[in-house]
Design a protein around this motif. Structure first.
Motif, short mmCIF file in Angstrom:
data_model
loop_
_atom_site.label_atom_id
_atom_site.label_comp_id
_atom_site.label_asym_id
_atom_site.label_seq_id
_atom_site.Cartn_x
_atom_site.Cartn_y
_atom_site.Cartn_z
N GLY A 165 0.81 -1.21 0.00
CA GLY A 165 0.00 0.00 0.00
C GLY A 165 0.84 1.26 0.00
O GLY A 165 0.45 2.29 -0.56
N ALA A 166 2.01 1.19 0.63
CA ALA A 166 2.91 2.35 0.68
C ALA A 166 3.82 2.45 -0.54
O ALA A 166 4.46 3.49 -0.74
CB ALA A 166 3.77 2.27 1.94
N MET A 167 3.87 1.39 -1.37
CA MET A 167 4.83 1.35 -2.46
C MET A 167 4.68 2.50 -3.47
O MET A 167 5.71 3.03 -3.93
CB MET A 167 4.73 0.01 -3.19
N PRO A 168 3.48 2.93 -3.86
CA PRO A 168 3.40 4.07 -4.79
C PRO A 168 4.11 5.32 -4.26
O PRO A 168 4.83 6.00 -4.99
CB PRO A 168 1.89 4.32 -4.93
N SER A 169 3.93 5.61 -2.97
CA SER A 169 4.59 6.78 -2.38
C SER A 169 6.09 6.57 -2.30
O SER A 169 6.88 7.49 -2.56
CB SER A 169 4.01 7.04 -0.99
N ILE A 170 6.52 5.36 -1.94
CA ILE A 170 7.95 5.07 -1.84
C ILE A 170 8.63 5.25 -3.19
O ILE A 170 9.71 5.85 -3.30
CB ILE A 170 8.18 3.64 -1.31
N LEU A 171 8.01 4.75 -4.25
CA LEU A 171 8.60 4.86 -5.58
C LEU A 171 8.59 6.30 -6.09
O LEU A 171 9.46 6.69 -6.86
CB LEU A 171 7.86 3.94 -6.56
#
Length: 249
Positions: A165-171
């Motif tokens: 769920g956090a991956m879009p923001s991390i990328l």
């Protein structure tokens, strides 16, 4: 293909203005002149060597700074206690411009490789830290609760719900960091460098070689575009489950 129309048109206009004398060569040489300079430096091996040195510095600094930013962002994202200990100090350091901290870094590390890698790592860590923290905090609590109802352990909850769920923001933080890495490297390579694209540009300035300076600027731009393309493909690969990214494959 449409996205390349504007850059090509600008190159044509630039070439025409330079050839007809509207732009002096010492101010801004024609693109054809810059291309010939690139070919000459490539044949001599100078360009390849300096490019490899800069890429290595950027890669090592990105790996170090990105890892630290991700670890700290994960800790702060999951723990309010970690936020109390870490976040304010990180935000204070993040507010300091590169040029302000450069003299202190030179005192610490001199003007060798360590200084350059440190500056890149320093610049890279903050965007990943901020976006990792934000991504973890923005995960839908209902999904987390659903995972608990389904009997997921804490480790499974993190691996299957929170981190995806956090991956879009991390990328997104990774994409910002790729641009910041080159900004930091440009600053680092202007002081005491004996190789690298920054050294090539500063050495050309001493001899008024505007064509070489423009060449280094163009290379920085191309590397930035290439890094952004890689980041976009990484997004599509890791976020293939996401409707906004999977549809773009």
């Amino acid at each position: 293909m449409i996205s390349w129309i504007a850059p090509i048109v600008l190159l044509i206009i630039w070439e025409a203005l330079a050839r007809f004398g509207f732009i002096e060569p010492y101010v801004l040489p024609a693109p054809s002149k810059v291309l010939m300079t690139a070919i000459k430096l490539s044949y001599s091996g100078t360009l390849a060597n300096d490019l490899l040195v800069s890429l290595t510095r950027a890669a090592v600094g990105f790996a170090i700074g990105g890892s630290i930013g991700f670890v700290l962002g994960t800790l702060v994202g999951f723990s309010r206690l970690a936020e109390a200990f870490i976040d304010r100090s990180v935000q204070m350091v993040r507010a300091i411009p590169f040029l302000a901290v450069l003299p202190l870094v030179i005192v610490w590390f001199g003007v060798g490789e360590t200084q350059k890698i440190f500056l890149v790592a320093l610049g890279v860590g903050f965007p990943i830290y901020v976006n990792t923290t934000l991504g973890i905090r923005q995960v839908d609590p209902k999904l987390v609760e659903l995972g608990r109802v389904q009997g997921l352990t804490t480790r499974e909850l993190i691996r299957r719900i929170i981190l995806p769920g956090a991956m879009p923001s991390i990328l997104t933080g990774v994409r910002f960091s790729l641009a910041t890495a080159w900004l930091a490297l440009v600053v680092a390579e202007t002081i005491g460098a004996q190789s690298g694209l920054g050294f090539l540009a500063m050495d050309a300035r001493e001899f008024l070689r505007t064509d070489v300076i423009v060449l280094t600027v163009v290379i920085y731009a191309l590397i930035g575009v290439g890094a952004d393309v890689i980041a976009r493909r990484l997004e599509r690969s890791l976020l293939s489950w996401h409707p906004n990214f999977g549809a773009a494959r």
